[in-house]
Design a protein around this motif. Sequence first.
Motif, PDB file in Angstrom:
ATOM      1  N   ALA A 601       0.812  -1.216   0.000  1.00  0.00           N
ATOM      2  CA  ALA A 601       0.000   0.000   0.000  1.00  0.00           C
ATOM      3  C   ALA A 601       0.850   1.273   0.000  1.00  0.00           C
ATOM      4  CB  ALA A 601      -0.920  -0.005   1.210  1.00  0.00           C
ATOM      5  N   CYS A 602       2.099   1.196   0.423  1.00  0.00           N
ATOM      6  CA  CYS A 602       2.938   2.401   0.510  1.00  0.00           C
ATOM      7  C   CYS A 602       4.313   2.164  -0.117  1.00  0.00           C
ATOM      8  CB  CYS A 602       3.072   2.859   1.961  1.00  0.00           C
ATOM      9  SG  CYS A 602       3.643   1.561   3.077  1.00  0.00           S
ATOM     10  N   LEU A 603       4.335   1.559  -1.285  1.00  0.00           N
ATOM     11  CA  LEU A 603       5.600   1.280  -1.962  1.00  0.00           C
ATOM     12  C   LEU A 603       6.102   2.513  -2.698  1.00  0.00           C
ATOM     13  CD1 LEU A 603       4.902  -2.234  -3.542  1.00  0.00           C
ATOM     14  CD2 LEU A 603       6.300  -1.740  -1.543  1.00  0.00           C
ATOM     15  N   LEU A 604       7.418   2.634  -2.777  1.00  0.00           N
ATOM     16  CA  LEU A 604       8.030   3.700  -3.556  1.00  0.00           C
ATOM     17  C   LEU A 604       7.869   3.412  -5.052  1.00  0.00           C
ATOM     18  CD1 LEU A 604      11.300   4.288  -1.506  1.00  0.00           C
ATOM     19  CD2 LEU A 604       9.244   5.702  -1.553  1.00  0.00           C
ATOM     20  N   PRO A 605       7.933   4.449  -5.900  1.00  0.00           N
ATOM     21  CA  PRO A 605       7.704   4.241  -7.347  1.00  0.00           C
ATOM     22  C   PRO A 605       8.599   3.182  -7.967  1.00  0.00           C
ATOM     23  CG  PRO A 605       7.672   6.571  -6.836  1.00  0.00           C
ATOM     24  CD  PRO A 605       8.082   5.875  -5.559  1.00  0.00           C
ATOM     25  N   VAL A 606       9.883   3.161  -7.628  1.00  0.00           N
ATOM     26  CA  VAL A 606      10.780   2.193  -8.252  1.00  0.00           C
ATOM     27  C   VAL A 606      10.427   0.768  -7.832  1.00  0.00           C
ATOM     28  CG1 VAL A 606      12.607   2.250  -6.485  1.00  0.00           C
ATOM     29  CG2 VAL A 606      13.186   1.765  -8.859  1.00  0.00           C
ATOM     30  N   ASP A 607       9.920   0.603  -6.608  1.00  0.00           N
ATOM     31  CA  ASP A 607       9.499  -0.722  -6.142  1.00  0.00           C
ATOM     32  C   ASP A 607       8.215  -1.148  -6.837  1.00  0.00           C
ATOM     33  OD1 ASP A 607      11.661  -0.697  -4.378  1.00  0.00           O
ATOM     34  OD2 ASP A 607      10.496   0.326  -2.822  1.00  0.00           O
ATOM     35  N   ARG A 608       7.330  -0.194  -7.028  1.00  0.00           N
ATOM     36  CA  ARG A 608       6.113  -0.502  -7.784  1.00  0.00           C
ATOM     37  C   ARG A 608       6.471  -0.873  -9.222  1.00  0.00           C
ATOM     38  NH1 ARG A 608       2.667   4.764  -7.228  1.00  0.00           N
ATOM     39  NH2 ARG A 608       1.364   3.683  -8.776  1.00  0.00           N
ATOM     40  N   TRP A 609       7.476  -0.177  -9.782  1.00  0.00           N
ATOM     41  CA  TRP A 609       7.880  -0.454 -11.172  1.00  0.00           C
ATOM     42  C   TRP A 609       8.368  -1.888 -11.350  1.00  0.00           C
ATOM     43  CZ3 TRP A 609      13.209  -1.253 -12.430  1.00  0.00           C
ATOM     44  CH2 TRP A 609      13.412  -1.579 -13.776  1.00  0.00           C
ATOM     45  N   ILE A 610       9.251  -2.367 -10.473  1.00  0.00           N
ATOM     46  CA  ILE A 610       9.784  -3.722 -10.668  1.00  0.00           C
ATOM     47  C   ILE A 610       8.669  -4.763 -10.506  1.00  0.00           C
ATOM     48  CG2 ILE A 610      10.543  -4.140  -8.276  1.00  0.00           C
ATOM     49  CD1 ILE A 610      12.292  -5.274 -11.551  1.00  0.00           C
ATOM     50  N   ARG A 656      19.632   1.792  -0.320  1.00  0.00           N
ATOM     51  CA  ARG A 656      18.479   1.878   0.573  1.00  0.00           C
ATOM     52  C   ARG A 656      18.389   0.660   1.487  1.00  0.00           C
ATOM     53  NH1 ARG A 656      12.688   1.172  -1.511  1.00  0.00           N
ATOM     54  NH2 ARG A 656      13.564   1.833  -3.497  1.00  0.00           N
ATOM     55  N   LEU A 657      18.777  -0.495   0.955  1.00  0.00           N
ATOM     56  CA  LEU A 657      18.758  -1.723   1.754  1.00  0.00           C
ATOM     57  C   LEU A 657      19.946  -1.780   2.715  1.00  0.00           C
ATOM     58  CD1 LEU A 657      17.789  -4.193  -1.116  1.00  0.00           C
ATOM     59  CD2 LEU A 657      16.294  -3.428   0.743  1.00  0.00           C
ATOM     60  N   TYR A 658      21.093  -1.305   2.226  1.00  0.00           N
ATOM     61  CA  TYR A 658      22.302  -1.319   3.048  1.00  0.00           C
ATOM     62  C   TYR A 658      22.235  -0.330   4.219  1.00  0.00           C
ATOM     63  CZ  TYR A 658      25.123  -4.028  -0.352  1.00  0.00           C
ATOM     64  OH  TYR A 658      25.638  -5.002  -1.167  1.00  0.00           O
ATOM     65  N   GLN A 659      21.638   0.831   3.977  1.00  0.00           N
ATOM     66  CA  GLN A 659      21.742   1.929   4.941  1.00  0.00           C
ATOM     67  C   GLN A 659      20.356   2.435   5.357  1.00  0.00           C
ATOM     68  OE1 GLN A 659      24.637   5.017   3.892  1.00  0.00           O
ATOM     69  NE2 GLN A 659      25.513   3.626   2.348  1.00  0.00           N
ATOM     70  N   PRO A 660      19.661   1.648   6.189  1.00  0.00           N
ATOM     71  CA  PRO A 660      18.335   2.100   6.641  1.00  0.00           C
ATOM     72  C   PRO A 660      18.411   3.376   7.476  1.00  0.00           C
ATOM     73  CG  PRO A 660      19.029   0.158   7.860  1.00  0.00           C
ATOM     74  CD  PRO A 660      20.012   0.333   6.745  1.00  0.00           C
ATOM     75  N   ASP A 666      11.051   2.712   6.779  1.00  0.00           N
ATOM     76  CA  ASP A 666       9.908   2.475   5.890  1.00  0.00           C
ATOM     77  C   ASP A 666      10.345   2.305   4.442  1.00  0.00           C
ATOM     78  OD1 ASP A 666       8.201   2.585   7.993  1.00  0.00           O
ATOM     79  OD2 ASP A 666       7.559   4.654   7.636  1.00  0.00           O
ATOM     80  N   ARG A 667      11.326   3.129   4.023  1.00  0.00           N
ATOM     81  CA  ARG A 667      11.809   3.006   2.648  1.00  0.00           C
ATOM     82  C   ARG A 667      12.536   1.668   2.460  1.00  0.00           C
ATOM     83  NH1 ARG A 667      11.864   7.999  -0.137  1.00  0.00           N
ATOM     84  NH2 ARG A 667      13.590   7.321  -1.460  1.00  0.00           N
ATOM     85  N   ARG A 668      13.260   1.252   3.485  1.00  0.00           N
ATOM     86  CA  ARG A 668      13.937  -0.060   3.404  1.00  0.00           C
ATOM     87  C   ARG A 668      12.900  -1.181   3.339  1.00  0.00           C
ATOM     88  NH1 ARG A 668      16.287  -3.981   7.108  1.00  0.00           N
ATOM     89  NH2 ARG A 668      18.060  -4.999   6.082  1.00  0.00           N
ATOM     90  N   ARG A 669      11.830  -1.060   4.138  1.00  0.00           N
ATOM     91  CA  ARG A 669      10.793  -2.088   4.135  1.00  0.00           C
ATOM     92  C   ARG A 669      10.124  -2.179   2.770  1.00  0.00           C
ATOM     93  NH1 ARG A 669       9.557  -1.372   9.233  1.00  0.00           N
ATOM     94  NH2 ARG A 669       8.221   0.442   8.769  1.00  0.00           N
ATOM     95  N   GLY A 671      11.552  -1.530  -0.088  1.00  0.00           N
ATOM     96  CA  GLY A 671      12.510  -2.225  -0.947  1.00  0.00           C
ATOM     97  C   GLY A 671      12.568  -3.710  -0.656  1.00  0.00           C
ATOM     98  N   GLN A 672      12.498  -4.069   0.623  1.00  0.00           N
ATOM     99  CA  GLN A 672      12.535  -5.489   0.992  1.00  0.00           C
ATOM    100  C   GLN A 672      11.329  -6.236   0.429  1.00  0.00           C
ATOM    101  OE1 GLN A 672      12.978  -5.141   5.332  1.00  0.00           O
ATOM    102  NE2 GLN A 672      14.882  -6.314   5.135  1.00  0.00           N
ATOM    103  N   TYR A 673      10.167  -5.615   0.559  1.00  0.00           N
ATOM    104  CA  TYR A 673       8.959  -6.266   0.048  1.00  0.00           C
ATOM    105  C   TYR A 673       9.046  -6.469  -1.466  1.00  0.00           C
ATOM    106  CZ  TYR A 673       4.152  -7.064  -1.364  1.00  0.00           C
ATOM    107  OH  TYR A 673       3.021  -7.597  -1.925  1.00  0.00           O
TER     108      TYR A 673
END
Length: 791
Positions: A601-610, A656-660, A666-669, A671-673
């Motif tokens: 429900a709250c994914l960043l655009p690049v995560d939605r893209w993949i 983003r994954l390396y440096q929460p 939230d941004r790391r989460r 990316g993880q999802y």
Amino acid sequence: MNQKYDFKRTEREMQKFWEENEIYKFQNGREKKIFSIDTPPPTVSGSLHIGHVFSYTQAEMIARFKRMQGYDVFYPFGFDDNGLPTERLVEKERKIHARDIPGKEFRRQCMETVEGYEADFREMWKSLGFSVDWDLEYHTVSEESRKISQKLFLELVKKGKAYMKESPVLWCTQCQTSIAQAELETKESESCFYYLVFDAGEKILPVATTRPELLPGCACVLVHPADKRYKKYVGRKVKVPLYGFEIPVLEDDGVSMEKGTGAVMCATFGDSTDAEWYEKFSLPYKEVITKDGRIAEHIPFTGGMKTAQARRAVALELESRGLIIKKEELIHAVAVHERCGTDVEIIPSRQWYIDILTEKERFIKAADEIRWHPARMKSRYLDWVQNLKWDWCISRQRYFGVPFPVWYCAECKKPILADPCQLPVDPEKDRPLSSCSCGCTEVIPERAVFDTWATSSISPLINARYGEEGDRSRQILPMGMRHQAHEIIRTWAFYTIVRSLYHTGEIPWKDIMVSGFVLAKPGEKISKSKNNASSSPMELIEMHSADAIRYWAANARLGTDTFFSEDELKASKRFINKLYNAAKFSMAQLGDFELTGDPAACLLPVDRWILQRVNETSIKTGKLLEEYEAGQARHELDELFWKDFCDYYIEIVKERLYQPGKHGADRRRSGQYALYSSLLEIMKMYSVFVPHITEYLYQEFFRKFEPELSIHQKLWKRAEGREEDILAFGMHMKDLISSVRRYKTEHGMSMKDKIGRLQIRCPEWMTGYYRETEQDLSACTGATEIIYTVQ
């Protein structure tokens, strides 16, 4: 996870896991809709090679795909372990001739041989990770197959579709058996056209032939009715050169006025046209060639000679007597037996046939009821049916096969058929339950056996246990798919359609998947008979891995021929390493991942893209696999994995994954999802092609989050609808990053080097997505400042 992927250990472990947990067990449609597959039972005629791996593996990928679309897949495996191909293998390996030893002993040696080969075949298919339910295994020589085969033969006799007659038949003098039209091949052969003098009294009638050894078998000379040159000869008689007996001159539209002299001799028998004229004009039969390929002993000049020797001898004798007008060297196509390459003869013989000529229109119509993949293969089938000249001869004068359930009355020679209740029968051991209608109680057993195609053509009915206890015809017929190579369209495909229509009134399968060949060199397919494969499949598996071979097999368009060399497996191995390393990286970033709530429900655009790209690829790949295009499907998936997922997404999301702490939890989460979901879906799609490594990665990490025991029990996810704006944003972003990478390369910079200002030109609506992505972009490109120019 280990630093490097150990395929030798892992592949065996995964195969054991599948077997112990019955992952591919057919459930008989108890909970799911059935998809049934008619798999070619490999002929036990030699070792398997990479060509078999190529075609069988492409079809196995479809079985896996259908299972992951929610079907209960009926996927059996069989062995065509009787007939001439097997006999020739045994004769070659054991240095024996079937005719020189008792039939019982030869059949025992055949069984011994096939059991050894079948164990090797089974081991190879299992080593390739085939998702077969081995409890469904069948053998064309088994008691149940013999029973079904004999029962269906009796059914055809009862319907008037199988019959016995004495007539000219195609004959292999090497194998010493009758053969069918579908077993013919042609080869280019050097020959000579002899223009001979046929004595017509005060004049001569010139006749051209390539087979002067058949002169003693001449029954007539034929000319075209419109050929004015020979009108005066029609109805008269001419003398056959060298042998001196008289034969009539007849007319027929089938004579070519342009070929040779325009006058043709009809001998019994030089070719199929001679056989047609023999029946059309009720010509007398004159024996020349015997069943062993020699000239009959009573023939002057050549009696006892082999045909080639006799041809030379007759030509020399004709020349010495001035009976040859001229000679022309030529190369022409000669019909040979596909099994041994021997020139085929035509001799009269009593054989059993299945009527196919009277039903050609029905078989042509059936082609329209079946979906052909690729579609062009349908024309090969139609060409074959339209050009049929002979009914299907199904009897073979051999030893290791399904026997005809027939005896003959010793007195009146009438056939006596077995009672269905006594099947399977061996007429040499068993006796009929009733005597002949003439009252005679003595019988002569039919010693011929069924052509191997007569049994393998009923593979759908054998799989259905047709008419037997446990009959599953209603569940699996017509079968969902048949797969096979294109060279047996004229045999296995055609014969199966014939038998299914005759016995069930329906087509045997809805779809047919036709694969190409693997070529050793241009124009030469890899085959068992040529023994031209560089390495055995088991050697290739041991050296390169089953998944590497499978990945290579999903490389070509369906129905196209391809070359193979071990160098081509380098690309497969690079892929497997890439998948392993991408998964290893992802799992390292997912150590604290929790699959809770609704992070989508709250994914960043690049995560939605993949995730959109994964969904888009799942839809495209699924459509291609529905059309049996495994090669094109794999290329679509490769495009997603290599470029979008590895080259772009992982590089974008890495920091983003390396440096929460820098980017926020939230941004790391988010990316993880996206990483978890996209990698899992990518692995599910790849599991069709490379089942071992995907199962291993699933068990190593994903199994603790997912309810299914195996990745191969999961279903592909496909969301309806496309987020066009997100996909367009992703494409624009890829182009942007590619431009930055190109700039750094052109200026001798490292990809890790910083750049100053990054100017993004994009539509206004896209700036919002970019602003949410700025931190990822800065980390990925090294930009210290990002500005926008609205287009």
